[in-house]
Design an enzyme around this catalytic site. Structure first.
Site, PDB file in Angstrom:
ATOM      1  N   ASP A 197      23.428  53.975 -10.890  1.00  0.00           N
ATOM      2  CA  ASP A 197      24.371  53.359 -11.571  1.00  0.00           C
ATOM      3  C   ASP A 197      24.310  51.914 -11.423  1.00  0.00           C
ATOM      4  O   ASP A 197      24.614  51.479 -10.303  1.00  0.00           O
ATOM      5  CB  ASP A 197      25.948  53.826 -11.219  1.00  0.00           C
ATOM      6  N   HIS A 199      26.102  49.649 -12.815  1.00  0.00           N
ATOM      7  CA  HIS A 199      27.531  48.749 -12.771  1.00  0.00           C
ATOM      8  C   HIS A 199      27.438  47.598 -13.729  1.00  0.00           C
ATOM      9  O   HIS A 199      28.444  46.799 -13.718  1.00  0.00           O
ATOM     10  CB  HIS A 199      27.937  48.611 -11.463  1.00  0.00           C
ATOM     11  N   GLU A 224      21.956  53.867 -15.397  1.00  0.00           N
ATOM     12  CA  GLU A 224      23.417  53.865 -16.039  1.00  0.00           C
ATOM     13  C   GLU A 224      23.817  52.563 -16.247  1.00  0.00           C
ATOM     14  O   GLU A 224      23.917  51.885 -15.051  1.00  0.00           O
ATOM     15  CB  GLU A 224      24.230  54.906 -15.384  1.00  0.00           C
ATOM     16  N   GLU A 250      30.561  54.518 -20.331  1.00  0.00           N
ATOM     17  CA  GLU A 250      31.649  54.823 -19.583  1.00  0.00           C
ATOM     18  C   GLU A 250      33.098  53.911 -19.896  1.00  0.00           C
ATOM     19  O   GLU A 250      34.327  54.512 -19.838  1.00  0.00           O
ATOM     20  CB  GLU A 250      31.616  54.881 -18.194  1.00  0.00           C
ATOM     21  N   HIS A 300      31.118  60.644 -18.384  1.00  0.00           N
ATOM     22  CA  HIS A 300      31.522  59.959 -17.182  1.00  0.00           C
ATOM     23  C   HIS A 300      32.724  60.638 -16.795  1.00  0.00           C
ATOM     24  O   HIS A 300      33.802  60.688 -17.293  1.00  0.00           O
ATOM     25  CB  HIS A 300      31.528  58.623 -17.620  1.00  0.00           C
TER      26      HIS A 300
END
Length: 391
Positions: A197, A199, A224, A250, A300
């Site tokens: 991830d 972010h 991700e 997400e 998610h």
């Protein structure tokens, strides 16, 4: 049958406050549960549920499409993530009610079963803040905490190893990330799936691509949210230049925000959060659009148990579903507050067979864990010179 009441039950689970939504009906004993958890926005979401309830009292809970249209269109102003989370929680509860009334599991109402079970993944520390966000930069700590997830029965783990980054990265940062990935792959073996991830921490495509290249030796299942949501052109460029599958979604709300992304073929896997995107019905529409774009769906879900069970029913009934994020056991009393949760077998949850979602909220247990302010770990996203960056 009419809706007679809608209320929230907030349960503090350390990393998040779970926001459970209960919808009552005029039929004695018939009610439904949903979840509207949104980290750091608990008070706003519970207020939004209270506002939306005024549109829903006295209506027929079985008209789910109409209910979602009512909450969206008669709210007048675009609702955004807070309003969409509130709608999702109410909408979940409507599915629970209708499926209970008919005596069938929710997945049967979503189109029926396309698989017998869904694969799961979790995080180092099973969501414990320090293990997930701080220890992840130390190879030995990351390998140990990730192995613990595999030893719990999962076959897949997702990590958040990127340093806070502005427009550029450094050779040292990329090399450290490469070493981290190699150590984790060696520690878990080839059979474990590893997801990364980002972010959206790297604010440029160039820095993002350098990080992705550093992770190639590890062989991620997917990377991700490589950049912040909403930049379809950047996502398209990353997909074209990456040798690693790319996932995102997400933080997107509703079919409209997924449509541009998928039309541009700007990801390989979409990640609607069924707790935030507008509910199960909207999630099914997103999955259908993704299927046309040859994209998989990996919901998610770092949320509470009701969001997890809703996502399970979604996965059982969605052909292009890939894998589900889940955090069972996040707190020791996870199965006390919501009873009837499925048992994980070989890293999977099987299709539930009880009416509705097949679970029940024990409100006596829930009140033992009242609202508390969550840890604002997001405030650590600051560079050495004081620049605030994305968490």
């Amino acid at each position: 049958m009419k809706i007679t009441g809608i209320r929230t039950v907030v349960v503090n689970a350390k990393m998040r406050n779970w926001v459970f939504v209960r919808v009552d009906t005029s039929v004695p004993g018939l009610y439904g549960w949903g979840e509207a958890t949104l980290n750091w926005k608990t008070r706003a979401v519970t207020g939004a549920v209270e506002d939306l309830a005024q549109l829903m009292i006295g209506t027929d809970p079985s008209n789910i499409e109409q209910a979602v249209r009512r909450m969206n269109k008669h709210s007048y102003y675009r609702l955004g993530i807070i309003g969409a989370s509130a709608i999702s929680g109410i909408e979940h509860a409507l599915w629970d009610i209708s499926a209970k009334e008919l005596g069938v599991p929710v997945w049967r109402m979503l189109g029926g079963k396309v698989r017998e079970r869904v694969d799961l993944y979790s995080h180092p520390g099973l969501g414990e803040m320090k293990a997930l966000y701080d220890d992840t930069f130390d190879p030995s700590l990351l390998v140990a905490s990730s192995r613990a997830v595999i030893e719990k029965g999962f076959h897949a783990v997702k990590i958040v190893p990127l340093p806070y980054t502005n427009a550029t990265t450094t050779r040292t940062a990329c090399r450290n990330l490469e070493k981290l990935g190699i150590a984790l792959r060696e520690g878990l073996g080839d059979d474990a799936a590893i997801m990364v991830d980002f972010h959206g921490r790297a604010s440029t495509v160039s820095a993002t691509l350098e990080y992705i290249k550093a992770l190639e030796p590890m062989g991620p299942m997917f990377v991700e949210e490589p950049v912040q949501p909403g930049d379809t052109r950047a996502m398209r460029e990353i997909v074209e230049r990456s040798n690693v599958p790319i996932a995102t979604g997400e933080r997107l709300v509703g079919l409209r925000e997924f449509a541009d992304l998928l039309d541009a073929r700007a990801c390989h896997i979409v990640q609607p959060d069924l707790n935030h995107c507008g509910g199960l019905l909207e999630g099914k529409k997103v999955a259908a659009l993704a299927e046309l774009a040859q994209a998989g769906v990996a919901p998610h879900n770092p949320n509470g148990p009701l969001a997890a069970i809703a996502s399970l029913h979604y996965g059982i009934s969605t052909p292009n579903f890939v894998i589900l994020e889940a955090m069972p056991g996040t707190v020791p009393w996870y199965d006390d507050v919501v009873t009837g949760m499925p048992e994980m077998v070989d890293g999977r949850w099987a299709a539930p067979d009880k009416p509705g979602f097949g679970v029940e909220v024990d409100e006596k247990e829930a009140v033992k864990h009242p609202f508390q302010q969550e840890v604002l770990h997001i405030q650590t996203a600051v560079l050495d010179d004081g620049t605030l960056v994305d968490w």
